[in-house]
Scaffold this active site. Sequence first.
Site, mmCIF file in Angstrom:
data_model
loop_
_atom_site.group_PDB
_atom_site.id
_atom_site.type_symbol
_atom_site.label_atom_id
_atom_site.label_comp_id
_atom_site.label_asym_id
_atom_site.label_seq_id
_atom_site.Cartn_x
_atom_site.Cartn_y
_atom_site.Cartn_z
ATOM 1 N N ARG A 104 0.831 -1.205 0.000
ATOM 2 C CA ARG A 104 0.000 0.000 0.000
ATOM 3 C C ARG A 104 0.862 1.250 0.000
ATOM 4 O O ARG A 104 0.543 2.249 -0.658
ATOM 5 C CB ARG A 104 -0.943 -0.025 1.211
ATOM 6 C CG ARG A 104 -2.125 0.954 1.106
ATOM 7 C CD ARG A 104 -1.839 2.298 1.692
ATOM 8 N NE ARG A 104 -1.324 2.167 3.030
ATOM 9 C CZ ARG A 104 -0.431 3.004 3.554
ATOM 10 N NH1 ARG A 104 0.045 4.028 2.858
ATOM 11 N NH2 ARG A 104 0.023 2.827 4.787
ATOM 12 N N THR A 146 10.731 14.610 4.544
ATOM 13 C CA THR A 146 11.382 14.331 5.827
ATOM 14 C C THR A 146 12.900 14.344 5.683
ATOM 15 O O THR A 146 13.451 13.848 4.701
ATOM 16 C CB THR A 146 10.931 12.956 6.355
ATOM 17 O OG1 THR A 146 9.529 12.992 6.589
ATOM 18 C CG2 THR A 146 11.652 12.602 7.639
ATOM 19 N N GLU A 147 13.561 14.917 6.679
ATOM 20 C CA GLU A 147 15.018 14.969 6.703
ATOM 21 C C GLU A 147 15.554 14.251 7.929
ATOM 22 O O GLU A 147 14.792 13.963 8.870
ATOM 23 C CB GLU A 147 15.490 16.427 6.681
ATOM 24 C CG GLU A 147 15.099 17.151 5.414
ATOM 25 C CD GLU A 147 15.705 18.528 5.273
ATOM 26 O OE1 GLU A 147 15.541 19.139 4.209
ATOM 27 O OE2 GLU A 147 16.362 19.005 6.238
ATOM 28 N N HIS A 150 14.728 16.568 10.738
ATOM 29 C CA HIS A 150 13.465 17.323 10.706
ATOM 30 C C HIS A 150 12.367 16.447 10.113
ATOM 31 O O HIS A 150 12.340 16.197 8.914
ATOM 32 C CB HIS A 150 13.619 18.609 9.898
ATOM 33 C CG HIS A 150 14.655 19.535 10.450
ATOM 34 N ND1 HIS A 150 14.450 20.288 11.590
ATOM 35 C CD2 HIS A 150 15.932 19.776 10.064
ATOM 36 C CE1 HIS A 150 15.544 20.980 11.858
ATOM 37 N NE2 HIS A 150 16.461 20.680 10.947
ATOM 38 N N LEU A 253 0.383 15.442 1.755
ATOM 39 C CA LEU A 253 0.331 14.534 2.898
ATOM 40 C C LEU A 253 -1.102 14.256 3.320
ATOM 41 O O LEU A 253 -1.445 13.133 3.703
ATOM 42 C CB LEU A 253 1.123 15.120 4.067
ATOM 43 C CG LEU A 253 2.642 15.092 3.936
ATOM 44 C CD1 LEU A 253 3.281 15.824 5.113
ATOM 45 C CD2 LEU A 253 3.162 13.664 3.871
ATOM 46 N N ALA A 256 -2.445 11.630 1.093
ATOM 47 C CA ALA A 256 -1.881 10.317 1.390
ATOM 48 C C ALA A 256 -2.406 9.766 2.707
ATOM 49 O O ALA A 256 -2.642 8.557 2.841
ATOM 50 C CB ALA A 256 -0.361 10.410 1.421
ATOM 51 N N GLU A 377 3.936 10.159 8.089
ATOM 52 C CA GLU A 377 2.890 11.078 7.629
ATOM 53 C C GLU A 377 2.071 11.620 8.802
ATOM 54 O O GLU A 377 0.859 11.750 8.727
ATOM 55 C CB GLU A 377 2.011 10.400 6.575
ATOM 56 C CG GLU A 377 2.828 10.029 5.344
ATOM 57 C CD GLU A 377 2.008 9.431 4.227
ATOM 58 O OE1 GLU A 377 0.820 9.783 4.117
ATOM 59 O OE2 GLU A 377 2.554 8.631 3.460
#
Length: 398
Positions: A104, A146-147, A150, A253, A256, A377
């Site tokens: 998914r 995304t980091e 962060h 986001l 999603a 998410e």
Amino acid sequence: MSEGATRSLPPFDPADPLGIDDLLAPEDLAVRATVRQWAATRVLPHIADWYERGELPGIRELARELGSLGALGMSLTGYGCTGASAVQYGLACLELEAADSGIRSLVSVQGSLAMYAIHRFGSTEQKERWLPPMATGEVIGCFGLTEPDHGSDPAAMRTYAKRDGSDWVLTGRKMWITNGSVAGVAVVWARTDEGIRGFAVPTDTPGFSAPEIRHKWSLRASVTSELVMDEVRLPAGAVLPEVTGLRGPLSCLSHARYGIVWGAMGAARASFQAALEYAGSREQFGRPIGGFQLTQAKLADMAVELHKGVLLAHHLGMRMDAGTLRPEQVSFGKLNNVREAIEICRTARTILGANGISLEYPVMRHATNLESVLTYEGTVEMHQLVLGKALTGIDAFR
């Protein structure tokens, strides 16, 4: 007594105790049946082995097959996309995650993040270049927000893009990126002097690399990567022209997350069904364990939360199709359904006893996968704060 009161009731269906299927149109049921059959044929016979090996072999072939089903960019219109309803997309997510969260995730990142970003914020040229091959699965996409330092605070991202003549030069790192090392295009969000902008980055551009992340205990049958941009030079046409600021990635986001609301119930359903079947066949003290009060109490509680979650997902899908779905409502669904899905898996594990930790059954695999779904998410805490702000009018993020 009214005529309706004298009419005989349909039999109770343990698979649909609330009669939610009565809310679905024939087209919805057909989509669900198609995706369920594909998953049963192409994923379920192999998924335990893939999970144990920590691989998703043949991902490109799987992507093409999903494209032929119309599952990639499913709710988008034009450019070869299916244009399905939000409810139909949700049903597909449920069936895919009932097989495995990694499958998914492949579909969600492709359609609801990478394709959605290009479809909503891209130029005509970007849409024509990327969306048709992404809809067929010939090109896989990923989404870089995304980091390493962060996650919940994307506004503090360090990835930076600067102008150099008519070009852009992109530098930075992204982390925990589904599809990263197999993607042909990466939608990467970066700080610029103008604000946060999105870029459609061909992954064969010099300076771009996507090393795969190994040694995961969750989402093992999924490709997860880091994205590294070392002065990646991009033409002016790589920037997504229709959005500046966090509104861009956050709207992706939200789309999603809507799929996750449905998908989590797929993992929960598979675990519940495994527990129900096991309770009917496993005998202790001279009778099936499903005949004991404590086991029946567990099954009843799991069924209540499972089908409440599906009903919530359907309600949100109807709102999305009507154009009235708010981001706070998506947070409501993701917070509730993932949290309850994990609890269903854990309870199912207790019914299976020691067998619950075996890959011969799907329960532990779904439970560990959902540990990732719980935090990606939007973590539980972030969705609680989204709802808290909506309820009180007070922003507690800062």
